[in-house]
Write a protein that holds these residues in place. Sequence first.
Motif, mmCIF file in Angstrom:
data_model
loop_
_atom_site.group_PDB
_atom_site.id
_atom_site.type_symbol
_atom_site.label_atom_id
_atom_site.label_comp_id
_atom_site.label_asym_id
_atom_site.label_seq_id
_atom_site.Cartn_x
_atom_site.Cartn_y
_atom_site.Cartn_z
ATOM 1 N N VAL A 55 42.672 88.636 30.221
ATOM 2 C CA VAL A 55 42.093 88.054 29.147
ATOM 3 C C VAL A 55 42.022 89.156 28.037
ATOM 4 O O VAL A 55 41.861 88.879 26.726
ATOM 5 C CB VAL A 55 40.798 87.422 29.766
ATOM 6 N N ARG A 56 41.230 90.333 28.291
ATOM 7 C CA ARG A 56 40.706 91.432 27.811
ATOM 8 C C ARG A 56 42.123 91.851 26.966
ATOM 9 O O ARG A 56 42.137 91.885 25.632
ATOM 10 C CB ARG A 56 40.231 92.794 28.446
ATOM 11 N N ILE A 57 43.305 92.122 27.558
ATOM 12 C CA ILE A 57 44.459 92.410 27.028
ATOM 13 C C ILE A 57 44.760 91.548 25.889
ATOM 14 O O ILE A 57 45.322 92.017 24.878
ATOM 15 C CB ILE A 57 45.627 92.683 28.175
ATOM 16 N N LEU A 58 45.043 90.374 26.203
ATOM 17 C CA LEU A 58 45.381 89.405 25.418
ATOM 18 C C LEU A 58 44.560 89.185 24.068
ATOM 19 O O LEU A 58 45.143 89.135 22.960
ATOM 20 C CB LEU A 58 45.602 87.885 25.904
ATOM 21 N N ARG A 59 43.374 89.239 24.198
ATOM 22 C CA ARG A 59 42.276 89.269 22.927
ATOM 23 C C ARG A 59 42.505 90.511 22.340
ATOM 24 O O ARG A 59 42.514 90.277 20.974
ATOM 25 C CB ARG A 59 40.816 89.284 23.575
ATOM 26 N N GLU A 60 42.652 91.616 22.944
ATOM 27 C CA GLU A 60 43.021 92.886 21.932
ATOM 28 C C GLU A 60 44.181 92.804 21.117
ATOM 29 O O GLU A 60 44.301 93.172 20.054
ATOM 30 C CB GLU A 60 43.035 94.137 22.876
ATOM 31 N N ALA A 61 45.126 92.009 21.809
ATOM 32 C CA ALA A 61 46.387 91.917 21.086
ATOM 33 C C ALA A 61 46.501 90.638 20.101
ATOM 34 O O ALA A 61 47.436 90.364 19.332
ATOM 35 C CB ALA A 61 47.602 91.415 22.123
ATOM 36 N N GLY A 62 45.010 90.034 20.032
ATOM 37 C CA GLY A 62 44.695 89.155 18.963
ATOM 38 C C GLY A 62 45.050 87.561 19.343
ATOM 39 O O GLY A 62 45.120 86.880 18.434
ATOM 40 N N PHE A 63 45.503 87.410 20.462
ATOM 41 C CA PHE A 63 45.406 85.943 20.881
ATOM 42 C C PHE A 63 44.225 85.330 21.258
ATOM 43 O O PHE A 63 43.107 86.276 21.478
ATOM 44 C CB PHE A 63 46.538 85.921 22.126
ATOM 45 N N THR A 64 44.079 84.077 21.382
ATOM 46 C CA THR A 64 43.008 83.435 21.995
ATOM 47 C C THR A 64 43.243 83.129 23.249
ATOM 48 O O THR A 64 44.120 82.128 23.528
ATOM 49 C CB THR A 64 42.539 82.325 21.068
ATOM 50 N N LEU A 115 43.843 81.880 36.602
ATOM 51 C CA LEU A 115 44.654 81.076 35.702
ATOM 52 C C LEU A 115 44.018 81.338 34.229
ATOM 53 O O LEU A 115 42.733 81.104 34.084
ATOM 54 C CB LEU A 115 44.663 79.557 36.210
ATOM 55 N N LEU A 116 45.079 81.662 33.219
ATOM 56 C CA LEU A 116 44.453 81.514 31.710
ATOM 57 C C LEU A 116 44.835 80.569 31.046
ATOM 58 O O LEU A 116 45.900 79.941 31.051
ATOM 59 C CB LEU A 116 44.793 82.730 31.277
ATOM 60 N N GLN A 117 44.401 80.312 29.792
ATOM 61 C CA GLN A 117 44.769 79.530 28.876
ATOM 62 C C GLN A 117 44.738 80.286 27.445
ATOM 63 O O GLN A 117 43.880 80.622 27.158
ATOM 64 C CB GLN A 117 43.878 78.356 28.542
ATOM 65 N N VAL A 118 46.192 80.327 26.816
ATOM 66 C CA VAL A 118 46.070 81.056 25.825
ATOM 67 C C VAL A 118 46.472 80.160 24.640
ATOM 68 O O VAL A 118 47.625 79.130 24.891
ATOM 69 C CB VAL A 118 47.339 82.214 25.780
ATOM 70 N N ILE A 119 45.953 80.291 23.437
ATOM 71 C CA ILE A 119 46.405 79.308 22.378
ATOM 72 C C ILE A 119 46.880 80.092 21.404
ATOM 73 O O ILE A 119 46.396 81.191 21.029
ATOM 74 C CB ILE A 119 45.083 78.508 22.051
ATOM 75 N N GLY A 120 47.771 79.209 20.665
ATOM 76 C CA GLY A 120 48.499 80.079 19.264
ATOM 77 C C GLY A 120 49.437 81.237 19.811
ATOM 78 O O GLY A 120 49.461 82.188 18.822
#
Lengths: 326, 363
Positions: free
Chosen positions: B249-258, B285-290
């Motif tokens: 989650v942290r990595i994805l958020r840093e990369a600009g994802f929700t 399990l993660l949920q990624v939007i956009g």
Amino acid sequence: MTRLLRVELHRLIARKVVWLTVLAALAIGLLTVSGVFLQARSIDQARAGLNQDYEQMVEQVERDRESCQVEEERERRRTGDPSVDFGCEGIVVPTLEEMYGQMPSLNDQYRTLLSGSSYAFMFLALAMGSTAVAAEFAHRTMGSLLTFVPRRTPVFAAKVLAPALASIPHVLVGLTTLLLGIPAVFRWFRIDDAVTGAEWVSLGWMALRIITITMLAAALGAAAAFLVRHSGMVIGIMVGYLVLVETFVAGAGGGPLGKLALTRNIAAWVQNGTVWESWPMSCGPFEECRPIRHELSFTHGAVELGLLLAVIMLLGWLRFRRSDLD
Amino acid sequence: MSVAVAADEGMAVTTRGLRKTFRTVRGTRVAVQGLDLDVPSGGVHGFLGPNGSGKTTTIRMLLGLSPADSGTMHIFGTPVPQRLPEVVNRVGAIVESPKFFPTFSAERNLGLLAEAIGTPRSRVGEVLEEVGLGGRGKDTFRAFSLGMKQRLAIAATLLKSPDLLIFDEPTNGLDPAGITEIRGTMRRLADEGRTVLVSSHILSEVEQIADTVSIIGRGRVLAQGSVAGLIGGGGGTVEVGVRHPGAAVRILREAGFTAEWLARPRGADAADALRGLDPDEENGLLQVIGAEPVEISRVLGQQGLWVERLVPSRRGLEQIFLELTQGEGLPAPSAHRPTHDASGGQAGPPPPSVARPGGEGDR
Ligand SMILES: Nc1ncnc2c1ncn2[C@@H]1O[C@H](COP(=O)(O)OP(=O)(O)O)[C@@H](O)[C@H]1O
Ligand SMILES: [Mg+2]
């Protein structure tokens, strides 16, 4: 519009309410005619049963009058006053009709029975009109019809007009039953009476007025069902009105309130003007107590009934035009 | 400020700022509040929302059965209800349950409606055939099963040969066979070139056949667009199964994802226990939007996190649906208001859009 009206008539006929009212009107006509039959038969039987006694009665009365005159003559001679009067001329034989009653004339029978049964025809029409419309709300077919035909005013007009037209069969059946049945009773009992040409014309107009007011009752029932959406409610309100308000209003006699009574205005319409009597509240100690005679014109009836119909139609239309529908 | 809508023939249905309040004995109830709906021409459009979210009310307003408090509505570019009579023959609708005279035969019920719109009676037999009721025309409506009643109602809407069909929860109360059948009928109607607007409170029921959807909650649009768009990239949602979900989650958020760490899928605990895995730190399990699925796996892969599951899936859309309509849970996505004017001359369904309930969209 004519297409919508045709659809509405088909819906009505398919829903069998029209046939039910025709049957009911036939039953009402036959019941009325059988009432006339019973009346004629009781007179006939009384006459037949008492025919033998009648001659004895005539002889008895003759004897009574003769002895009265003998007594009178004797008294005149005793007092020497020729003006002594025992009133023997009053001792006369009543006619059979006077003794056992007589059938009203055919014309009178027609008039009273036609106007009397018109209330029943109107009630049937009102019930038919209101159930036809209320059923559409109950089955929620009104909304689905409107998804096909979204203009509400023509739909309203067709649904009010269709019961009016559909009430013609039953009122015709009812009137015809009376017009054929009553003279048949007269013929059956060999009562010799006929209706003159002028009387026929007047009866024809009366029948026409009954047909129109029956049609208006059907339209009124339909419009009222648009307003309250339940036929039981429409009939309930009408009966409630008759029981609670009409008796009170009609009880007001010949005053302004009494002239508003619905039943009187209906009578004024059907009979081309009506008269009734009321008793004064109190009679002075030395006055004779006489009933007061009141009249209500055809025009008064037409205006009042027309206004009532117009108001209910307007309210029904206003509610339908703006309302939420399923 | 309300958006001026050009009369748009490319849209089967548009509504702007649609509002409806019911007054009951227990006070007022807002059924529809500022609904901006866009149903593109052609295809099946799923009109989704939980019970009581205002679907039926919206449809009834569109059909002129219920007056709106405010807002505008267009059907094929024609303002309704003002000029509804002009387009009504292009619209067939079933609102809630099918309504017919119970004692009339199917044929007579349809015949009366055909007569009302001036359609030849011969159409009645044809439309009955079309919905598979060919042999049952003489049976009374009362004697029909629920599925047959529903098909009869569809037949009624076909009397006009409409371009737009509106079905309000057509599969309610049907058994699975009936549902499949109705679904097939709707898909076929759309494939014939008509627009089918179908409402439902169950996403899975229309998801398979819908080309575009709008999701509403509490009387307003929460998201709308193409099904592919909502599931896949763009504003879509991707479900990601990965070890060390917290780090992911942290990595994805840093990369600009929700991204959001979801609750674990049902049954996962038991399965993990069997495999001897730690349920808290592993296999989350993660949920990624956009984001596109490819980008997600690339970003995580670069950081040494290997994606075990990547589902731009049904569950993603369902998640959006559930969370949007419950008005909670979802982190603020890169939300933009539904585009009112953008897709004007564009072919195909409009890009998906997601709006937050109670967000900046309030007027
Ligand atoms: N006739 C009505 N009177 C009062 N409230 C209503 C009426 N119709 C709908 N509502 C209310 O409006 C809201 C939306 O209802 P509805 O449009 O039927 O929702 P849906 O079809 O999405 O289930 C609900 O809260 C419902 O209770
Ligand atoms: Mg509903």
